[in-house]
Design a protein around this motif. Structure first.
Motif, PDB file in Angstrom:
ATOM      1  N   ILE A   1      -8.473  -3.187  -7.137  1.00 11.44           N
ATOM      2  CA  ILE A   1      -8.444  -3.583  -5.735  1.00 11.44           C
ATOM      3  C   ILE A   1      -9.718  -4.337  -5.373  1.00 11.44           C
ATOM      4  CG2 ILE A   1      -8.434  -2.702  -3.368  1.00 11.44           C
ATOM      5  CD1 ILE A   1      -6.760  -0.311  -4.831  1.00 11.44           C
TER       6      ILE A   1
ATOM      7  N   ARG B   1     -14.215  -5.811  -9.287  1.00 13.66           N
ATOM      8  CA  ARG B   1     -15.396  -5.869  -8.410  1.00 13.66           C
ATOM      9  C   ARG B   1     -16.628  -6.400  -9.148  1.00 13.66           C
ATOM     10  NH1 ARG B   1     -14.552  -2.100  -3.145  1.00 13.66           N
ATOM     11  NH2 ARG B   1     -12.302  -2.310  -3.132  1.00 13.66           N
TER      12      ARG B   1
ATOM     13  N   MET C   1      -4.522  -0.325   3.795  1.00 13.27           N
ATOM     14  CA  MET C   1      -4.580  -1.720   3.408  1.00 13.27           C
ATOM     15  C   MET C   1      -3.910  -2.611   4.437  1.00 13.27           C
ATOM     16  SD  MET C   1      -1.908  -1.443   0.228  1.00 13.27           S
ATOM     17  CE  MET C   1      -2.140   0.289  -0.110  1.00 13.27           C
ATOM     18  N   ALA C   2      -3.700  -2.064   5.621  1.00 11.52           N
ATOM     19  CA  ALA C   2      -3.161  -2.844   6.737  1.00 11.52           C
ATOM     20  C   ALA C   2      -1.878  -3.563   6.355  1.00 11.52           C
ATOM     21  CB  ALA C   2      -4.192  -3.831   7.243  1.00 11.52           C
TER      22      ALA C   2
ATOM     23  N   LEU D   1      -4.723   3.375  -0.179  1.00 12.25           N
ATOM     24  CA  LEU D   1      -5.385   3.204  -1.472  1.00 12.25           C
ATOM     25  C   LEU D   1      -6.587   2.284  -1.369  1.00 12.25           C
ATOM     26  CD1 LEU D   1      -5.380   3.593  -4.545  1.00 12.25           C
ATOM     27  CD2 LEU D   1      -3.734   1.718  -4.700  1.00 12.25           C
ATOM     28  N   TYR D   2      -6.455   1.206  -0.607  1.00 14.83           N
ATOM     29  CA  TYR D   2      -7.548   0.247  -0.506  1.00 14.83           C
ATOM     30  C   TYR D   2      -8.755   0.888   0.171  1.00 14.83           C
ATOM     31  CZ  TYR D   2      -4.753  -3.813  -2.085  1.00 14.83           C
ATOM     32  OH  TYR D   2      -4.017  -4.709  -2.827  1.00 14.83           O
ATOM     33  N   GLN D   3      -8.478   1.701   1.187  1.00 14.01           N
ATOM     34  CA  GLN D   3      -9.588   2.390   1.875  1.00 14.01           C
ATOM     35  C   GLN D   3     -10.253   3.409   0.956  1.00 14.01           C
ATOM     36  OE1 GLN D   3      -7.300   3.861   5.191  1.00 14.01           O
ATOM     37  NE2 GLN D   3      -8.007   2.218   6.556  1.00 14.01           N
TER      38      GLN D   3
ATOM     39  N   ARG E   1     -10.426   3.259  -2.241  1.00 13.26           N
ATOM     40  CA  ARG E   1     -11.205   2.520  -3.246  1.00 13.26           C
ATOM     41  C   ARG E   1     -12.522   2.029  -2.651  1.00 13.26           C
ATOM     42  NH1 ARG E   1     -13.940   0.754  -6.296  1.00 13.26           N
ATOM     43  NH2 ARG E   1     -13.670  -0.713  -8.005  1.00 13.26           N
ATOM     44  N   ASP E   2     -12.462   1.525  -1.424  1.00 15.44           N
ATOM     45  CA  ASP E   2     -13.696   1.055  -0.761  1.00 15.44           C
ATOM     46  C   ASP E   2     -14.686   2.202  -0.584  1.00 15.44           C
ATOM     47  OD1 ASP E   2     -12.642  -1.487  -0.561  1.00 15.44           O
ATOM     48  OD2 ASP E   2     -12.060  -1.298   1.551  1.00 15.44           O
TER      49      ASP E   2
ATOM     50  N   SER F   1       1.572  -8.296   8.536  1.00 14.86           N
ATOM     51  CA  SER F   1       0.200  -8.685   8.801  1.00 14.86           C
ATOM     52  C   SER F   1      -0.646  -7.984   7.733  1.00 14.86           C
ATOM     53  CB  SER F   1      -0.187  -8.208  10.197  1.00 14.86           C
ATOM     54  OG  SER F   1      -1.482  -8.632  10.484  1.00 14.86           O
TER      55      SER F   1
ATOM     56  N   GLU G   1      -4.165  -7.723   4.968  1.00 18.02           N
ATOM     57  CA  GLU G   1      -5.515  -8.126   4.582  1.00 18.02           C
ATOM     58  C   GLU G   1      -5.387  -9.207   3.518  1.00 18.02           C
ATOM     59  OE1 GLU G   1      -8.138  -4.013   5.107  1.00 18.02           O
ATOM     60  OE2 GLU G   1      -7.641  -4.736   3.107  1.00 18.02           O
TER      61      GLU G   1
ATOM     62  N   ARG H   1      -6.938  -9.621   0.977  1.00 18.09           N
ATOM     63  CA  ARG H   1      -7.148  -9.124  -0.387  1.00 18.09           C
ATOM     64  C   ARG H   1      -5.921  -8.407  -0.942  1.00 18.09           C
ATOM     65  NH1 ARG H   1     -10.652  -3.593  -0.246  1.00 18.09           N
ATOM     66  NH2 ARG H   1      -9.996  -2.782   1.777  1.00 18.09           N
TER      67      ARG H   1
END
Lengths: 283, 817, 169
Positions: free
Chosen positions: A2, A43, B1-2, B159-161, B163-164, C17, C19, C21
């Motif tokens: 990701i 990353r 991940m919106a 998942l994206y959150q 990972r961040d 909508s 992101e 990425r």
């Protein structure tokens, strides 16, 4: 898997792209994305701004331009591999393109993106060097043409200036010459452990001239000058000896798969194979 | 991940053609395949389903992408977990700062060892007398001991959150010098576990016969040192866990991509301290395992722990980098071997020292794997005396454990390489020295020098067939011709036997039996429950073939249910080539019990003897008088006219305990060409003759052999997990870890011989690992054979081009000086 | 920041909508709910995530969803037409070209691309085994050893050629 977050812009002209590129020090251009996105997913690259060139019309083409063939920077490897024009005028580039990655990668990856990334094991640089190709770059101050020999400058680095982007690649027609690209594939990644591109002109059974570009060995692709000079005016029987100088004076890279010494050895072997194939292609 | 559907705010529904039409299409194709098979009907009776190339029942859902692997599961309110892992091989954890991660968007919780230290530990089933079992916590406590060891778990809304936020967990490490080389580790004083005060985890000796006498009587002694490199299993589906806890019902459900749902259920209950009665483990579709999912992993405890803490479902899907760093590895042995030989090739004795690099912590079977090497080290030969010493060593690496073959490929590699070296030393043909040491067919059951009993075999027959098929003498002629021209062409053999159908419980760490339940439903369809939960093997098809034959029905009438501990009686799992021979047999016996009951009911209704009841083409009875299958079933459930003493219902469960392992065998022949200029190897011909006893479905057996061979060939040529001298994982992605691709492997010519096993009623042996076990030494033998004119006797795997090129360079330099 | 995009998947438009990425594979799986497209590596090598983007096979883990804005995508779920399996799907089933099934959707999509675009297939011939093996170089299978996958693609090629000829006649 990701990528980190980034701002995203999809300009509709080269000029807009250049302006965006100048607007941020941490901007990256996105072409086919097959070098950049894998790095971002791990990353290893975290650009603040991604400028997607995919919406700019007119950057994907293969067309005749006098004695050259001109390719738009956003032309995919697949289009280059399949181009009838290149097949008849300058087949070496197609041959290199066919050996890049796999079908899916070739369907997305672009020549502009690939050479801007300047991976030391990429295939195009060897071919572009052997062909004495030209890279057309545009920046705020206008357009300039960079000879391939002056373009690749180091590990993942080129002589593109910040704020410049590649718009076109020009390769000369190789009518009258034999060409070949001989590659030793990395079994896992498919990149070149060694890749040798050769453009050979023959005259009365002897080599009139040879241009040899080699990738995978050093931190960037190079012209094998010592081998080229040793090949001139030589008959077929002298090729192996001349090609043993394929990595002369080169500071080779090594890794767990192939040491520097082995890469230099392979450079000589694949140089010979490429030159022989190029001669056969002509015959 | 919106990512929400703009219209509804919910995930959009599946888009695909209507179910009904799609369901019909595959049916048609299936019928075509079946129709072809039906052509060989004799006397109006369908031939048995067993033995047919029956197309898989699993496939329609898989080829349409409409089945569900762990990562495909979605539960309301589900959270996502990402692990923070050690970048160091060995370090002291000086501090963990989770504040920034906790306040990162979407984060619900961050767990570290301070939250999980009261939980149980990751289990090891090894029971060797001097085995050291260091504490194996679910999250690293105090130290990290290999790259990829989990230190913290971040749970977030998406998942994206997650990972961040994982990037924001700050761990302070004091790096320590890593223990990497297992031989140095044994002598060294830098310990992976300070509490153990040694890097030696265990020793194990297998000794039989007068070894010293054998060596003193020998005409020749052949010695060698082999490195059997570390491999990553790399199932295409990585691991994945989804857990849901319902606080009201106090039930914990864990979906995990595992080969052993029942054992996992028990262990999750123990680690988390939850009553086992309230834990349910479900295996969704499992995308390959090869032994790597025959385990209980830290994540399989942490994810359910988080789900219980938070009262919401939690999902974790392993990334490929995690998979290569933190899913078990295979092999990684160093072997010192000596063979005592008579001039005629008779093997008098063998000495072997097996140094097994276990990694930092024991996983479920870590210490057991190298003991299997000892058990099979005599291969398919009569050997007079044996001493095999095994030592397990801790290093700062991921644990090694069961990977396709699990200890047996190492044994086969050792003995098959040694026999080739012996043939060379004695100037015998490699086939001939093997023939001279095979037990004869009349000697079965054959007691080996390692103390086990081979059930049945005819090794010479399989070898003869393989040599004929390969055109052995033609290959030798081609070799001579190549050598004359300065080219390097070689022929390699591997005559293997292996240990399958694991196994008798006396020989297994946690039960070697399997369960099977057969239930004829009121509608006349049959449900089978098997504890042997598959992950690509095709039991839904082969088991249905077996049961269809027993009841005179079709495989479509039989549904195989597996991988749900709430539905299926306790079982052991699919590994060790045991599913058909042990799980299939359990089901077979259960089916016979149900059949006997149906026969009694039918006989009662027809006024005939139960023994006269025949089940065929959907009818039960004799030629003259019979009932429809459904009528008999109806009678069993309506239960108004049952024979005296017969209970209603049609269901039986059998727990099958095998009396022995089974021992498939065969011969693989490989020819190859070595490019002396680059060291590149091209396999020219690959012939395999395998004997796995009776075969349920030849199509699936061939598939197992193909896949197995490629994994073994790939060990010989490509694959290697490399840790550098600092314990850093160098081959951490598929860019560096060489998985075999289609154009890199040859086509195979397969044949079989059939020597049924006496160990189970179906006479089956098992075939899941045979290809892998056989192929590796065959390839290395072929390459070393090709290079014979240069005096090269051995090159360690993988036979990477540079290694081969260097060996050639050195040999030429030595010859010149 | 998010961006409004629309992608036509198997003929159905999906708007969301997202992101920038967000990877296309996650759009397919999480937004469109089509989980037949799998994820098998992080480095654009294994091909499990292969889909058709504007008719050509791509690795959907190496395309941003925003790059596919306005484009059309075919996934394995959309390969069967009018209730009939695609010849490649049939080939995989009939030749036992799959075991665990995880690589299969990507492998099938890559094979479909191969049979659509390979020079041999375009000329109405069956691609040779080497061409098939090289054409599938972007997809990794750990179970089958590839032999039956090659057979499946070969069988599909023959079937497709027969059908083309039947249509032409």
């Amino acid at each position: 898997m990701i990528p980190a977050n980034f701002d995203y812009q999809a300009p509709s002209s080269v000029e807009q792209a250049i302006a965006l590129l100048e607007s941020s020090h941490e901007a990256k251009l996105l072409a086919g994305g097959h070098s950049l996105l894998p790095a971002m997913k791990l990353r290893l690259a975290e650009p603040a701004l991604l400028i997607d060139l995919g919406r700019i019309p007119g950057l994907s083409y293969v067309r005749e331009a006098g004695a050259q063939v001109a390719l738009g920077a956003m032309t995919t490897h697949a289009a280059i591999a399949e181009s009838p024009l290149l097949a008849s005028r300058s087949p070496l580039l197609s041959r290199a393109a066919r050996q890049i990655g796999d079908v899916q990668v070739r369907n997305r990856g672009t020549i502009g993106g690939s050479i801007a990334h300047a991976d030391p094991a990429a295939d195009y640089p060897a071919a572009l060097l052997a062909l004495d190709a030209e890279i057309v770059a545009r920046g705020r101050k206008g357009e300039r043409t960079i000879p391939a020999r002056e373009f690749f400058s180091g590990l993942f680095s080129t002589t593109l200036l910040s704020g410049e982007l590649i718009t076109e690649i020009r390769v000369p027609a190789t009518t009258g010459a034999g060409t070949s690209y001989a590659k030793f594939h990395h079994p896992a990644s498919g990149f070149a452990v060694v890749g040798v591109a050769a453009v050979v002109k023959m005259a009365s059974g002897k080599i009139q001239s040879a241009a040899i570009g080699i990738t995978g060995v050093a931190d960037h692709a190079y012209r094998a000058g010592a081998a080229e000079r040793a090949l001139v005016n030589q008959p077929a029987s002298a090729i192996a000896g001349a090609c043993s100088r394929a990595a002369e004076g080169v500071d080779a890279l090594g890794d767990h798969f192939a040491s520097a010494e082995y890469r230099k050895h392979l450079a000589a072997v694949y140089c010979r194979r490429a030159v022989q194939e190029a001669m056969a292609a002509k015959a | 991940m919106a990512i929400r559907s703009r219209k509804t705010g919910k995930p959009a529904p599946r888009q695909m053609a209507p179910q009904g039409t799609l369901a019909r299409a595959p049916k048609k194709a299936a019928e075509r395949g079946i129709a072809a098979a039906q052509k060989s009907r004799t006397n109006g009776r369908p031939e048995p389903w067993v033995g047919r190339r029956y197309l898989r029942k699993e496939d329609p859902r898989l080829i349409q992408g409409i089945s569900h692997y762990a990562d495909d599961l979605r539960l309301p309110g589900m959270l996502h977990c990402v692990f923070v892992r050690s970048p160091h091989a060995y370090a002291r954890i000086a501090g963990i700062h989770t504040g920034a991660a906790r306040s990162s968007p979407g984060v619900v919780a961050v767990y570290t060892a301070s939250d999980t230290k009261a939980l149980g530990v990751v289990p090891c089933a090894g029971a060797l007398p001097d085995l050291k079992i260091p504490r194996h916590p679910v999250l690293a406590e105090g130290h990290v001991r290999h790259v990829g060891e989990p230190v913290a778990a971040v749970i977030a809304e998406d998942l994206y959150q997650a990972r961040d936020a994982a990037e924001k967990v700050q761990v302070e490490y004091d790096p320590l010098p890593a223990v990497v080389d297992p031989e140095k580790a044994l002598a060294g004083t830098n310990f992976v576990h300070a509490s153990v005060k040694s890097n030696q985890a265990f020793t194990h000796q297998l000794k039989n016969g007068d070894v010293d006498a054998a060596f003193s009587r020998a005409d020749r002694v052949v010695k060698a040192r082999f490195v059997n490199q570390r491999l990553a299993p790399v199932s295409m589906e990585t691991r994945g866990v989804v857990a849901q806890y319902l606080p009201g019902e106090k039930t914990l459900t864990v979906w995990s991509s595992t080969q052993i749902p029942h054992l996992l259920k028990t262990q999750v209950a123990l680690i988390l301290g939850v009553p086992e009665t309230h834990v349910r483990v479900v295996t969704p579709e499992v995308g390959g395992g090869f032994g790597s999912k025959l385990n209980v992993y830290r994540e399989e405890a942490v994810v359910p722990f988080a789900a219980m803490q938070l009262g919401r479902p939690v999902k974790w899907s392993e990334s490929r980098r995690e998979n290569i760093a933190a899913t078990i590895h295979g092999r990684d042995q160093i072997n010192y071997v000596e063979l005592a030989l008579k001039k005629n090739g008779t093997i008098l004795g063998m000495r072997a020292r097996v140094i097994s690099d276990l990694g930092a912590y024991h996983q479920l079977l870590t210490p057991i794997i190298p003991t299997l090497t000892a058990l099979l080290i005599s291969g398919c030969y009569k050997i007079g005396a044996l001493q095999c010493d095994v030592v397990g060593v801790f290093t700062n690496k991921m644990a090694t454990d069961a990977y396709r073959g699990a200890g047996r490929p190492e044994a086969t590699y050792i003995i098959e390489r040694m026999v080739d070296l012996a043939a060379r030393e004695l100037n015998l043909d490699p086939a001939e020295i093997r023939r001279r040491n095979f037990p004869k067919p009349r000697e079965y059951p054959f007691a080996t020098i390692t103390g086990i009993t081979y059930d049945s075999g005819n090794y010479e027959n399989a070898m003869k067939k393989a040599l004929e098929l390969a055109g052995y003498s033609r290959l030798r002629a081609r070799q001579k011709d190549a050598w004359k021209r300065g080219k390097y062409y070689g022929v390699g053999l591997s005559t293997y036997v292996e240990i399958c159908a694991m196994g008798p419980s006396t020989a297994m760490p946690a039960g070697g039996w399997e369960s099977g339940t057969v239930r004829v439903e009121p509608t006349g369809k049959i449900t089978v429950l098997t504890g042997a939960s598959p992950h690509g093997q095709g039991q839904e098809t082969t088991f249905a073939q077996i049961v269809a034959d027993i009841f005179g029905l079709t495989p479509d009438d039989v549904n195989i249910v597996h991988g749900d501990t709430a539905a299926v009686p306790y079982g052991i799992g699919t590994f060790g080539s045991r599913a058909t021979a042990v799980g299939g047999t359990a089901m077979y016996i259960a089916a016979q019990k149900v059949k006997a009951k149906m026969a009694a009911i039918a006989a009662h209704l027809l006024g005939e003897k139960a023994a006269a009841m025949n089940f065929s083409a959907g009818r039960v009875g004799t030629k003259k008088k019979s009932l429809g299958f459904g009528e008999v079933v109806g009678a069993a459930y309506v239960a108004r006219n049952l024979p005296p003493g017969v209970e209603p219902g049609l269901e039986a469960t059998h727990f099958f305990e095998p009396s022995n392992f089974t021992f498939p065998f065969g011969t693989h022949v490989v020819s190859c060409e070595v490019d002396a200029e680059t060291g590149h190897i091209r396999i020219d011909k690959y012939v395999a003759v395998d004997d796995c006893g009776n075969v349920i479905n030849p199509l699936l057996v061939e598939g197992q052999i193909h896949g197995g061979i490629v994994q073994g060939v790939s060990q010989a040529l490509f694959e290697e997990v490399i840790y550098n001298e600092d314990g850093q994982l160098v081959t951490g992605t598929l860019m560096d870890y060489s998985m075999p691709k289609a154009a890199q492997v040859p086509e195979f010519i397969l044949e079989r011989t059939c020597t049924p096993s006496p160990v189970n009623p179906m006479g089956v042996k098992g075939v899941g690992e045979a290809g892998t076990i056989a192929s590796t030494p065959a390839v290395v033998n072929a390459v070393c054979d090709a290079l014979r004119p240069l005096g090269i006797t051995h090159i360690d795997m993988p036979l990477k081009p540079e290694k081969v090129w260097r060996a050639i360079q050195q040999a030429r330099a030595a010859a010149a000086s | 920041m998010t961006k409004d995009i629309k992608i036509k998947i198997n003929g159905v438009e999906h708007r969301a909508s997202v992101e920038p990425r967000l990877l296309l594979v996650h759009f397919l799986r999480e937004v469109a709910g089509l989980t037949g497209t799998h994820i098998g590596c992080e480095t654009s090598l294994c091909g499990a995530c292969t889909v058709m983007l504007e008719g050509r096979a791509v690795k959907s883990c190496t395309v941003l969803a925003v790059q596919a804005d306005g484009a059309s995508v075919t996934t394995v779920e959309g390969l069967a037409q009018s209730g009939a399996l695609h010849p490649v799907q049939e080939g995989f089933w009939e030749e036992h070209g799959l075991q665990c099934g995880y690589c299969t959707p990507g492998m099938i999509m890559a094979a479909a691309d191969l049979l659509e675009h390979s020079p041999a297939a375009a000329a109405g011939a069956t691609p040779g085994d080497l061409e098939i093996r090289e054409g599938l170089g972007g997809n990794i299978c750990r179970c089958t050893g590839y032999q039956n996958i090659v057979a499946a693609v070969r069988s599909a090629a023959r079937k497709m050629n027969r059908r083309k000829k039947a249509v032409a006649a």
